[in-house]
Design a protein around this motif. Structure first.
Motif, PDB file in Angstrom:
ATOM      1  N   THR A  93      -2.309 -14.769  48.781  1.00  0.00           N
ATOM      2  CA  THR A  93      -0.775 -14.674  48.878  1.00  0.00           C
ATOM      3  C   THR A  93      -0.355 -14.984  47.570  1.00  0.00           C
ATOM      4  O   THR A  93       1.064 -15.112  47.525  1.00  0.00           O
ATOM      5  CB  THR A  93      -0.095 -16.109  49.962  1.00  0.00           C
ATOM      6  N   ARG A  94      -0.680 -16.322  46.515  1.00  0.00           N
ATOM      7  CA  ARG A  94      -0.589 -16.719  44.940  1.00  0.00           C
ATOM      8  C   ARG A  94      -0.364 -15.524  44.276  1.00  0.00           C
ATOM      9  O   ARG A  94       0.151 -15.515  43.171  1.00  0.00           O
ATOM     10  CB  ARG A  94      -1.215 -18.054  44.441  1.00  0.00           C
TER      11      ARG A  94
ATOM     12  N   ARG B 143       2.528 -13.246  44.783  1.00  0.00           N
ATOM     13  CA  ARG B 143       3.843 -14.110  44.911  1.00  0.00           C
ATOM     14  C   ARG B 143       3.485 -14.074  42.949  1.00  0.00           C
ATOM     15  O   ARG B 143       5.196 -13.556  42.457  1.00  0.00           O
ATOM     16  CB  ARG B 143       3.187 -15.851  44.827  1.00  0.00           C
TER      17      ARG B 143
ATOM     18  N   SER C  62       4.962 -10.184  41.859  1.00  0.00           N
ATOM     19  CA  SER C  62       5.778 -10.196  42.331  1.00  0.00           C
ATOM     20  C   SER C  62       7.099 -10.830  41.075  1.00  0.00           C
ATOM     21  O   SER C  62       7.948 -10.070  40.724  1.00  0.00           O
ATOM     22  CB  SER C  62       6.292 -10.667  44.151  1.00  0.00           C
TER      23      SER C  62
END
Length: 295
Positions: free
Chosen positions: A20-21, A24, A27
């Motif tokens: 997830t990190r 992110r 992104s």
């Protein structure tokens, strides 16, 4: 009875958090890159806007004087404050040629796109290639024949000649765009209208046009921009009466030098109608350009 052994889920959770990190961070990096690219594209326009508020002496400095005093002299000169030619006739000519040519393009492209997408004619792909092939000829290659025709027909310095030229130049692009837009119109509603007795003009006006409205708006805006920005034919085929706004911009490049601040001020004013039209129709434009992107 022995107690059951519970496998800890910590490693899987840690792996998911790391993924997830990374997502992110990726992104965020893409967002920053998009902003940098967008600002890079806007910098020339922003620099032109800033230069339009500078005096000629400050605009001509090398390196450019960014923090120079601001003034409206360039805009006053453009609007005839210094005794120069008034810009209203060229602006009206550009508006008239762009508007009427866009209307003619839509009136001709809508039935053609209908015949190529919904009620397809035989060998419609060959027809589409023919429309595309008309854009392969360099514009300058057709300049001399068009000039000779206009001269013999007495149409030099005539705004209606530009209307016909812009219509013929933008029609292939309009047909290509509207063909893809009309291909997404449900055939069932057209057949239902025909069962109720609607003829082709009624079907195009009351059924096809409302459904494909965003695509038609996007096509109209693009044709309007192309007509508004056209310079070569307008520069050669017009003079005093039918000169357009882009032709008027060339008057700021004279044998006495380049009046950079005045040219930037004139460019800002000439760009405003297109920017206003694009801003007013931005919802329809986005919908039209993305029509059919998701099936």
């Amino acid at each position: 009875m022995s107690a059951s052994t519970v496998t800890p889920a910590a490693p899987a959770t840690a792996s998911g958090d790391a993924t997830t990190r990374r997502a992110r961070r990726r992104s965020a990096a893409l967002g920053v890159a998009a902003w940098v690219v967008g600002i890079g594209f806007c910098l020339p326009a922003l620099w032109m806007l800033l230069t339009s508020f500078h005096a000629e002496a400050d605009a001509a400095t090398n390196p450019p004087s960014v923090a120079a005093a601001l003034t409206l002299d360039g805009y006053r000169t453009f609007f005839g404050g210094g005794g120069g030619p008034m810009p209203w006739p060229p602006l009206v000519n550009s508006l008239g040629a762009s508007f009427f040519s866009t209307v003619l393009v839509l009136l001709l492209a809508l039935p053609a796109a209908y015949a190529l997408s919904i009620r397809r004619v035989r060998k419609w792909t060959d027809v589409m290639f023919f429309f595309l092939s008309t854009k392969m000829l360099p514009v300058v290659a057709g300049l001399l024949p068009v000039y000779l025709f206009a001269k013999n027909a007495g149409l030099l310095d005539n705004i209606w000649l530009l209307v016909l030229l812009y219509t013929s130049m933008n029609l292939p692009i309009a047909v290509w765009m509207m063909q893809s837009f009309l291909a997404d119109v449900p055939v069932s509603i057209i057949e239902a209208a025909q069962v109720d007795g609607a003829r082709l003009p009624t079907v195009l006006r009351r059924v096809v046009a409302p459904v494909a409205g965003p695509g038609i708006a996007a096509t109209a805006l693009i044709c309007f921009i192309f007509s508004w920005n056209e310079l070569l034919f307008a520069r050669v085929l017009t003079g005093v009466v039918a000169g357009t706004a882009p032709v008027h911009l060339t008057t700021f490049v004279t044998s006495q030098g380049l009046f950079l601040a005045q040219l930037c001020a004139a460019s800002v004013v000439v760009s405003l109608p297109v920017l206003v039209a694009g801003y007013a129709a931005q919802d329809k434009l986005v919908q039209g350009l993305s029509l059919g992107a998701v099936k």
